[in-house]
Design an enzyme around this catalytic site. Sequence first.
Site, PDB file in Angstrom:
ATOM      1  N   HIS A 258      -1.308   0.429  -3.288  1.00 42.33           N
ATOM      2  CA  HIS A 258      -0.162  -0.022  -2.492  1.00 42.33           C
ATOM      3  C   HIS A 258       1.034   0.903  -2.701  1.00 42.33           C
ATOM      4  CE1 HIS A 258       2.422  -3.282  -0.702  1.00 42.33           C
ATOM      5  NE2 HIS A 258       3.335  -2.667  -1.444  1.00 42.33           N
ATOM      6  N   GLU A 259       1.360   1.174  -3.954  1.00 42.03           N
ATOM      7  CA  GLU A 259       2.534   2.020  -4.230  1.00 42.03           C
ATOM      8  C   GLU A 259       2.287   3.462  -3.817  1.00 42.03           C
ATOM      9  OE1 GLU A 259       5.158   0.545  -4.704  1.00 42.03           O
ATOM     10  OE2 GLU A 259       4.350  -1.405  -5.298  1.00 42.03           O
ATOM     11  N   HIS A 262       3.444   3.835  -0.278  1.00 41.70           N
ATOM     12  CA  HIS A 262       4.878   4.111  -0.193  1.00 41.70           C
ATOM     13  C   HIS A 262       5.178   5.559  -0.569  1.00 41.70           C
ATOM     14  CE1 HIS A 262       6.361   0.112   0.614  1.00 41.70           C
ATOM     15  NE2 HIS A 262       5.796  -0.406  -0.471  1.00 41.70           N
ATOM     16  N   GLU A 288       6.333  -0.510   4.553  1.00 45.56           N
ATOM     17  CA  GLU A 288       5.276  -1.442   4.181  1.00 45.56           C
ATOM     18  C   GLU A 288       4.016  -1.243   5.008  1.00 45.56           C
ATOM     19  OE1 GLU A 288       4.966  -3.466   1.645  1.00 45.56           O
ATOM     20  OE2 GLU A 288       6.951  -2.930   0.902  1.00 45.56           O
TER      21      GLU A 288
END
Length: 493
Positions: A258-259, A262, A288
């Site tokens: 997930h990170e 980003h 997101e």
Amino acid sequence: MANDRAYDDLMAFQRETEALAQISGRLGWDQETMMPRGAAEQRGEEMSAIEGVLHARRTDPRIAEWLDRAKPADAVAQAQLRHIRRSYNRMTKVPAALAQEIARVTSVAQGIWAEARAANDVAAFLPTLADVIRLRREEAAALAQGGDLYDALVDDYEPGATAASIGAIFDRMRPRLVALRAAVLASPHQPAALDGSFGADAQLRLTRDLASAFGYDWSRGRLDIAVHPFSSGSGNDVRITTRVAESDPFNCFYSTIHEVGHAAYEQGIDPDYRLTPLGQGVSMGVHESQSRIYENQLGRSRAFTGWLFGQMQERFGAFGISSPEEFYRTVNRVQPGYIRTEADEVQYNLHIMMRFDLERALIKGDLAVQDLEAAWNDRFLADFGVAVDRPSNGMLQDVHWSVGLFGYFPTYALGNVFAGCLLKALKADVPDLDARLAQGDASPATGWLREKLQRHGGLRLPVETITQACGFAPDEGPLLDYLEAKFGEIYRL
């Protein structure tokens, strides 16, 4: 020549401001990863001081003069001026003393929240939370100038969005999500849960490989441990964090992916935009969309989990899951749970909708801070059918309100909506996607996202960014269709 000079002077000034903002961000990263606990009060003063410098620069009267005289030569210059003008108009409405006080209080509040969360002591946090809300309401009033306070805060994270527009999307999503969840939980075909202990060191070695598989550039980043995983920075210094629980390796693996989503957005932006307003993600919803498509549509896909299953067998030995297909179902298991960041794809947006309604009520003044815990617990029981057992699983679980991020939560669900649209376009453009993911190679997907979306940074408005990448205007349909198809198959609905 005068017009050219005005633009050049403005951009030189802006570059220094952006550099200082990056330093401020690095202080925040340090606070959540390496700062000694005893430094919290001093760090609050440091954050306040640098916010004072940034606010003075962002409201410098010369900016208005440069904006009046600058004549953009192309679309890039037009976009730069649009961002600077928007920032200037917003910042000049907020008194410098208020901006500094928000920076100081939220810096200190983060530590108070962390201690209250660890102790499951809501009462220890409520006075600080009340201060944060009071300050953010003051800021919102200055920005809104008679308009809706919550809209003013949302606009900071998702330009152009309003509570009404977001609420309309959520109203359309909720019935299908609730129906899907009910059918899934009632199905007799429930996947097995992951069981066992998975060493922290082995988890972190594999999580680094996962970050590499999704294109994280280690020469411009690093991985650290934090209570609440996050990504920080832009350009040539983009850092990520994760967390480790030996009983739950998926938490570490998917927090990291997930990170990386980003971070890859920030690392993938055109180098010419570095330390300019275009050199960062255009909105949190678009941001997101990257983290969620990396984590879910790609990272939890049947193809990629097949590869991950083999990796876990190599590193941990037999762990109770017998086949790639069973592992895929386990990774995507839907179950009641308290924690938003650990929620499955079916229920995640329902967590966001709850927070959206609660924080709107707090900012509007319809919900008192001292009543928040009861309101949270009542709403959670109504929405999820489970009674909250302790505050760290309830209103103290998220860091966002302690640092004043009111208006931020709905961008998570908008990101899911955008990710659903991006997946539809990605699959049409990359027919061998699953074959490559099955080999642990996410580069066709990440390369497509970099070219179609990431490299443009803040060049376009948020919805235009998604529309240009997908070839159609975003709506919630593709996401809901994807969820119903995926979980309908897993649960044999």
